[in-house]
Design a protein around this motif. Structure first.
Motif, PDB file in Angstrom:
ATOM      1  N   LYS A   1       0.788  -1.228   0.000  1.00 16.77           N
ATOM      2  CA  LYS A   1       0.000   0.000   0.000  1.00 16.77           C
ATOM      3  C   LYS A   1       0.825   1.285   0.000  1.00 16.77           C
ATOM      4  CE  LYS A   1      -4.048  -2.113   0.392  1.00 16.77           C
ATOM      5  NZ  LYS A   1      -5.069  -2.048  -0.670  1.00 16.77           N
ATOM      6  N   ASP A   2       2.104   1.198   0.368  1.00 12.67           N
ATOM      7  CA  ASP A   2       2.866   2.426   0.553  1.00 12.67           C
ATOM      8  C   ASP A   2       3.894   2.673  -0.540  1.00 12.67           C
ATOM      9  OD1 ASP A   2       4.603   0.393   1.149  1.00 12.67           O
ATOM     10  OD2 ASP A   2       5.292   1.242   3.060  1.00 12.67           O
ATOM     11  N   THR A   3       3.869   1.884  -1.605  1.00 15.37           N
ATOM     12  CA  THR A   3       4.920   1.958  -2.614  1.00 15.37           C
ATOM     13  C   THR A   3       4.317   1.822  -4.003  1.00 15.37           C
ATOM     14  OG1 THR A   3       6.492   0.959  -1.060  1.00 15.37           O
ATOM     15  CG2 THR A   3       7.115   0.964  -3.385  1.00 15.37           C
ATOM     16  N   VAL A   4       4.892   2.542  -4.958  1.00 13.86           N
ATOM     17  CA  VAL A   4       4.563   2.371  -6.374  1.00 13.86           C
ATOM     18  C   VAL A   4       5.868   2.350  -7.159  1.00 13.86           C
ATOM     19  CG1 VAL A   4       2.282   3.463  -6.265  1.00 13.86           C
ATOM     20  CG2 VAL A   4       4.315   4.863  -6.747  1.00 13.86           C
ATOM     21  N   LEU A   5       5.785   1.899  -8.398  1.00 11.96           N
ATOM     22  CA  LEU A   5       6.899   2.012  -9.327  1.00 11.96           C
ATOM     23  C   LEU A   5       6.636   3.183 -10.266  1.00 11.96           C
ATOM     24  CD1 LEU A   5       7.603  -1.690 -10.417  1.00 11.96           C
ATOM     25  CD2 LEU A   5       8.752  -0.354  -8.643  1.00 11.96           C
ATOM     26  N   VAL A   6       7.654   4.008 -10.436  1.00 13.56           N
ATOM     27  CA  VAL A   6       7.525   5.151 -11.339  1.00 13.56           C
ATOM     28  C   VAL A   6       8.668   5.133 -12.348  1.00 13.56           C
ATOM     29  CG1 VAL A   6       6.310   6.583  -9.654  1.00 13.56           C
ATOM     30  CG2 VAL A   6       8.814   6.711  -9.804  1.00 13.56           C
ATOM     31  N   GLY A   7       8.383   5.730 -13.498  1.00 12.02           N
ATOM     32  CA  GLY A   7       9.416   5.947 -14.501  1.00 12.02           C
ATOM     33  C   GLY A   7       9.811   7.414 -14.503  1.00 12.02           C
ATOM     34  N   LEU A   8      11.135   7.675 -14.518  1.00 13.11           N
ATOM     35  CA  LEU A   8      11.648   9.040 -14.524  1.00 13.11           C
ATOM     36  C   LEU A   8      12.686   9.181 -15.634  1.00 13.11           C
ATOM     37  CD1 LEU A   8      12.193   9.588 -10.688  1.00 13.11           C
ATOM     38  CD2 LEU A   8      10.381  10.589 -12.096  1.00 13.11           C
ATOM     39  N   ASN A   9      12.537  10.240 -16.433  1.00  9.43           N
ATOM     40  CA  ASN A   9      13.523  10.483 -17.489  1.00  9.43           C
ATOM     41  C   ASN A   9      14.441  11.651 -17.138  1.00  9.43           C
ATOM     42  OD1 ASN A   9      11.542  12.460 -17.802  1.00  9.43           O
ATOM     43  ND2 ASN A   9      11.632  12.453 -20.029  1.00  9.43           N
ATOM     44  N   ASN A  10      14.799  11.767 -15.846  1.00  2.00           N
ATOM     45  CA  ASN A  10      15.682  12.843 -15.409  1.00  2.00           C
ATOM     46  C   ASN A  10      17.144  12.573 -15.744  1.00  2.00           C
ATOM     47  OD1 ASN A  10      15.409  10.746 -13.486  1.00  2.00           O
ATOM     48  ND2 ASN A  10      16.352  12.005 -11.901  1.00  2.00           N
TER      49      ASN A  10
ATOM     50  N   TRP B   1      14.677   8.196 -22.171  1.00  5.52           N
ATOM     51  CA  TRP B   1      14.377   6.922 -21.516  1.00  5.52           C
ATOM     52  C   TRP B   1      13.910   7.128 -20.082  1.00  5.52           C
ATOM     53  CZ3 TRP B   1      14.379   3.599 -25.270  1.00  5.52           C
ATOM     54  CH2 TRP B   1      15.285   3.724 -26.322  1.00  5.52           C
ATOM     55  N   HIS B   2      12.915   6.359 -19.688  1.00  7.56           N
ATOM     56  CA  HIS B   2      12.406   6.396 -18.319  1.00  7.56           C
ATOM     57  C   HIS B   2      13.031   5.255 -17.510  1.00  7.56           C
ATOM     58  CE1 HIS B   2       9.390   9.160 -19.896  1.00  7.56           C
ATOM     59  NE2 HIS B   2       9.082   9.458 -18.638  1.00  7.56           N
ATOM     60  N   ASP B   3      13.851   5.609 -16.523  1.00  5.37           N
ATOM     61  CA  ASP B   3      14.375   4.622 -15.575  1.00  5.37           C
ATOM     62  C   ASP B   3      13.278   4.287 -14.563  1.00  5.37           C
ATOM     63  OD1 ASP B   3      16.877   4.830 -16.812  1.00  5.37           O
ATOM     64  OD2 ASP B   3      17.531   6.416 -15.424  1.00  5.37           O
ATOM     65  N   VAL B   4      13.251   3.048 -14.115  1.00  2.00           N
ATOM     66  CA  VAL B   4      12.218   2.603 -13.180  1.00  2.00           C
ATOM     67  C   VAL B   4      12.746   2.718 -11.748  1.00  2.00           C
ATOM     68  CG1 VAL B   4      10.672   0.727 -12.504  1.00  2.00           C
ATOM     69  CG2 VAL B   4      11.304   1.030 -14.923  1.00  2.00           C
ATOM     70  N   HIS B   5      11.933   3.328 -10.877  1.00  2.00           N
ATOM     71  CA  HIS B   5      12.282   3.494  -9.462  1.00  2.00           C
ATOM     72  C   HIS B   5      11.127   2.996  -8.587  1.00  2.00           C
ATOM     73  CE1 HIS B   5      14.753   6.540 -11.505  1.00  2.00           C
ATOM     74  NE2 HIS B   5      15.550   6.571 -10.436  1.00  2.00           N
ATOM     75  N   ARG B   6      11.491   2.498  -7.409  1.00  2.00           N
ATOM     76  CA  ARG B   6      10.509   2.275  -6.344  1.00  2.00           C
ATOM     77  C   ARG B   6      10.352   3.582  -5.588  1.00  2.00           C
ATOM     78  NH1 ARG B   6       9.480  -3.220  -4.935  1.00  2.00           N
ATOM     79  NH2 ARG B   6       8.795  -2.554  -2.861  1.00  2.00           N
ATOM     80  N   LEU B   7       9.120   4.020  -5.418  1.00  2.00           N
ATOM     81  CA  LEU B   7       8.843   5.267  -4.721  1.00  2.00           C
ATOM     82  C   LEU B   7       8.022   4.968  -3.478  1.00  2.00           C
ATOM     83  CD1 LEU B   7       8.599   8.366  -4.428  1.00  2.00           C
ATOM     84  CD2 LEU B   7       6.640   8.253  -5.979  1.00  2.00           C
ATOM     85  N   ASN B   8       8.564   5.313  -2.311  1.00  2.00           N
ATOM     86  CA  ASN B   8       7.817   5.198  -1.064  1.00  2.00           C
ATOM     87  C   ASN B   8       6.915   6.421  -0.942  1.00  2.00           C
ATOM     88  OD1 ASN B   8       7.188   5.610   1.849  1.00  2.00           O
ATOM     89  ND2 ASN B   8       8.366   3.715   2.066  1.00  2.00           N
TER      90      ASN B   8
ATOM     91  N   LEU C   1      16.391   3.199  -7.286  1.00  2.00           N
ATOM     92  CA  LEU C   1      16.496   2.770  -8.676  1.00  2.00           C
ATOM     93  C   LEU C   1      16.300   1.256  -8.773  1.00  2.00           C
ATOM     94  CD1 LEU C   1      17.174   3.506 -11.646  1.00  2.00           C
ATOM     95  CD2 LEU C   1      19.569   3.011 -11.100  1.00  2.00           C
ATOM     96  N   VAL C   2      15.405   0.848  -9.626  1.00  2.00           N
ATOM     97  CA  VAL C   2      15.143  -0.570  -9.860  1.00  2.00           C
ATOM     98  C   VAL C   2      15.777  -1.031 -11.163  1.00  2.00           C
ATOM     99  CG1 VAL C   2      13.321  -2.281 -10.314  1.00  2.00           C
ATOM    100  CG2 VAL C   2      13.001  -0.536  -8.555  1.00  2.00           C
ATOM    101  N   TYR C   3      15.664  -0.174 -12.208  1.00  2.00           N
ATOM    102  CA  TYR C   3      16.182  -0.586 -13.513  1.00  2.00           C
ATOM    103  C   TYR C   3      16.578   0.649 -14.305  1.00  2.00           C
ATOM    104  CZ  TYR C   3      16.564  -2.959 -17.995  1.00  2.00           C
ATOM    105  OH  TYR C   3      17.040  -3.479 -19.177  1.00  2.00           O
ATOM    106  N   GLU C   4      17.865   0.706 -14.691  1.00  2.00           N
ATOM    107  CA  GLU C   4      18.323   1.777 -15.570  1.00  2.00           C
ATOM    108  C   GLU C   4      17.988   1.392 -17.005  1.00  2.00           C
ATOM    109  OE1 GLU C   4      22.529   3.372 -17.108  1.00  2.00           O
ATOM    110  OE2 GLU C   4      22.187   3.797 -14.955  1.00  2.00           O
ATOM    111  N   ASN C   5      17.238   2.227 -17.654  1.00  2.00           N
ATOM    112  CA  ASN C   5      16.655   1.887 -18.950  1.00  2.00           C
ATOM    113  C   ASN C   5      17.356   2.639 -20.070  1.00  2.00           C
ATOM    114  OD1 ASN C   5      14.876   1.143 -21.025  1.00  2.00           O
ATOM    115  ND2 ASN C   5      13.544   2.892 -20.591  1.00  2.00           N
ATOM    116  N   ASN C   6      17.839   1.893 -21.051  1.00  4.90           N
ATOM    117  CA  ASN C   6      18.453   2.502 -22.224  1.00  4.90           C
ATOM    118  C   ASN C   6      17.931   1.884 -23.522  1.00  4.90           C
ATOM    119  OD1 ASN C   6      20.606   4.322 -20.997  1.00  4.90           O
ATOM    120  ND2 ASN C   6      21.079   2.360 -20.022  1.00  4.90           N
ATOM    121  N   ALA C   7      16.786   1.199 -23.440  1.00  2.00           N
ATOM    122  CA  ALA C   7      16.334   0.496 -24.633  1.00  2.00           C
ATOM    123  C   ALA C   7      14.829   0.342 -24.769  1.00  2.00           C
ATOM    124  CB  ALA C   7      16.973  -0.911 -24.669  1.00  2.00           C
TER     125      ALA C   7
END
Length: 648
Positions: free
Chosen positions: A124-133, A138-145, A153-159
């Motif tokens: 209930k307290d966490t989501v996954l977000v994509g950030l292109n900062n 490319w949007h890297d995937v992060h766990r956000l509390n 950071l969960v996954y650095e995305n380059n593809a």
């Protein structure tokens, strides 16, 4: 006094100003109601205890740009929203604690666009977000509390263009465009992406095939899938064995929305929208609730929000000729409690019914369309006027989108001003199967435009409109269609209204936002590839800019200065070309807007200009401009003399 004058003029502010309330929701635990409503003239988030709905308070205090979308966090401790700056579409994520009132930006980065990758029914307290900062493409995937704002950071995305997670917030799928213009789907194994895709689509299925989420236990992956068929059907795929089961199909429309069990994630009902939306229940209890709601309402209805235990729904009802109303629905008691009416000031207004119609194109396609008639033209249930009336062809954006049945503020304003309004789902519109979409490939300015001309011919032949009093109007692709209509078929339309429409397809593709780059082949395959001589020639031939000197009828152009999709240069270019050719044009710019209007002051001002422009061109009535321009950010760049009252 004319027959139309017997019907009151609906004030623009009642149609395009702030609603009284909008987007009603219930918290996951059922204790709170929330909605959007004005606070000091700007739309903000309000909440109230469900047990005491009159004890309402604003929890956000945006002073300039309205909040247009909000949600509850899964733990029901906070509400959230996304917001950009002046229409730049760099959306950041904000959280407001409902007890303390503390507001925080959870993604405090510059030039960044957040996407939601995954949420959970059990975490209930966490989501996954994509950030292109890190890289705007490319949007890297992060766990956000959601409580602390901590990002991991969960996954650095380059593809990859996108991802999908299961209920444990574990990444399960990655998606990438393939060389054919379709999509490849890759599994994650131990946090890494497999080398070979486990599913793929060709370009012809790319817009009508995609995964639609996992069950809570991760054992089933749902698909909306048009492979080996035309319309997208609903399938359930066993994630271990890969076997698939057909759940639902519709011969005329893609399967669209679903209702899912809040505990298991299994689909309980599904919808398909051809001319109107039809819901079909799989779960008997859901079916009973939907059937009971249908028995209580005239017109269309739907579910907006549900509690975790599914005992309470927020439902809406669009009667068609009365303002939309929202209710709290207690399922077990079968009790509806009024929540709010979105625009109560329209209760006595002469709202007109929208008529679904089917139009046949010159090559035999059926074009699902919607017609609204002015109140003096016959009214009631008839979809033909007693005699022809001026008409506005209102073209949707996208083009990979669609028009739908129901309350439409632009339809209502134009009909009230004396016009028939026709919206056409031309080829390329979504929801009607892949064949309908693919019939538009490489047809910008060609068969897609022919569909609109065929709709005009239909309206003339059916006695709906006189041939010499038809306008074309639209936003985004609809703006392009307006420019194309006046440049490619200069004798068909009496005038045009272009809102954020591209004039040069070559420069449009050169300036797409960087986060669209992973899907750019779709544009090349469906519009033309500027990297090839034939593709570049095709794009130039379909660009109204290069035939601007053929425009002979009045044109109104509106543009947001911060539009990241259709840059201001698209409007500047064609206005410059028309000025060079000595052709009159009216051009209004909004320095605090992007791809369309967010601020109601600007919507009211623009439609004031548009209705007075149309009245001069095709003879309807108009509410005088008054002081709406001064209350907005409107900048008149060219042609103020061509619109009554605009020159002051």
């Amino acid at each position: 006094m004319t027959a139309l004058d017997a019907f009151p003029l609906i004030p623009r502010a009642h149609l395009f100003g702030n609603p009284s309330r909008a987007q009603g929701k219930i918290s996951p635990d059922g204790k709170w109601l929330s909605w959007l409503a004005p606070h000091e003239g700007v739309m903000n988030i309000w909440i109230a205890p469900r047990s005491d709905p009159d004890n309402a308070r604003a929890v956000t205090f945006s002073a300039e740009r309205p909040i247009r979308e909000h949600f509850w966090t899964p733990d029901a401790r906070a509400v959230g929203y996304i917001q950009d700056k002046a229409g730049d579409e760099n959306f950041l994520l904000y959280r407001v604690d409902i007890q303390s009132g503390e507001e925080s930006c959870l993604t405090p980065f510059e030039n960044t666009r957040v996407t939601i990758v995954g949420a959970s029914e059990t975490i209930k307290d966490t989501v996954l977000v994509g950030l292109n900062n890190r890289d705007p493409q490319w949007h890297d995937v992060h766990r956000l509390n959601l409580a602390t704002g901590d990002l991991e950071l969960v996954y650095e995305n380059n593809a990859f263009a996108g991802f999908m997670a299961d209920d444990t917030l574990t990444l399960r799928l990655a998606m990438a465009q393939n060389a054919a213009g379709g999509t490849d789907y890759f599994r994650f194994v131990d946090g890494a992406v497999e080398d070979e895709p486990f599913e793929s689509t060709a370009m012809e299925d790319a817009m009508t095939t995609h995964p639609a989420g996992y069950t809570v236990d991760g054992s089933v992956l749902y698909w909306l899938d048009s492979r080996d068929r035309n319309t997208a059907a609903l399938y359930a795929q066993d994630t271990e064995s890969g076997t698939r089961e057909l759940i639902a199909e519709n011969p005329r429309a893609d399967i669209g929305g679903t209702i899912r069990d809040k505990r298991t994630g299994r689909i309980q009902a599904y919808s398909a929208t051809y001319l109107k939306t039809e819901w079909t229940a799989i779960d008997p209890a859901i079916g009973e609730s939907l059937d009971w709601l249908r028995s209580q309402f005239d017109g269309e209805a739907g579910v907006m929000s549900r509690t975790d235990d599914d005992s309470i729904w927020i439902v809406w009802n669009d009667p068609g000729t009365a303002p939309i109303a929202t209710y709290v629905f207690e399922r077990e008691a079968r009790r509806l409690t009024p929540f709010y009416v979105t625009r109560p000031e329209l209760a006595e207004a002469p709202l007109q019914p929208m008529h679904p119609v089917e139009i046949t194109s010159r090559d035999g396609l059926t074009l699902p369309s919607y017609l609204t008639l002015p109140p003096h033209a016959g009214g009631g249930d008839t979809d033909r006027p007693e005699s022809p009336v001026p008409m506005v062809l209102l073209v949707h954006g996208g083009p990979w989108a669609r028009d739908e049945y129901g309350y439409n503020a632009i339809h209502q304003m134009l009909a009230n001003r004396g016009y028939a309004v026709l919206s056409v789902n031309f080829r390329g519109s979504t929801g009607f199967g892949k064949d309908f979409i693919n019939a538009s490939n490489l047809q910008w300015g060609l068969a897609m435009h022919d569909d609109l001309i065929d709709a005009v011919e239909w309206a003339v032949e059916e006695g709906i409109a006189p041939r010499d009093k038809i306008a074309i109007m639209g936003g985004s692709y609809g703006g392009y269609a307006t420019l194309a209509g006046l440049a490619f078929t200069p004798d068909v339309f009496a005038c045009g209204v272009d809102i954020v429409g591209p004039s040069n397809l070559e420069t449009l593709l050169e300036t797409i936002p960087p986060y669209w780059e992973p899907m750019v082949k779709t544009f090349h395959e469906r519009m033309g590839n500027p990297g090839t001589p034939k593709g570049l020639e095709r794009l130039k031939a379909a660009s109204p800019l290069h035939k601007a000197d053929a425009i002979t009828r009045p044109l109104l152009i509106a543009q947001g200065a911060n539009d990241p999709r259709v840059k201001q240069a698209e409007s500047d270019q064609i206005v410059g070309a028309m000025k060079q050719a000595g052709i009159p044009v009216t051009y209004v710019l909004y320095p605090d807007e992007g791809h369309g209007f967010a601020r109601p002051e600007n919507s009211i001002a623009f439609f004031a200009i548009a209705e007075n422009f149309l009245a001069e061109c095709i003879g309807g009535r108009a509410e005088p401009l008054g002081d709406v321009i001064a209350a907005s950010s409107t900048q008149v760049i060219e042609g103020e003399a061509h619109v009554k009252g605009l020159a002051g």
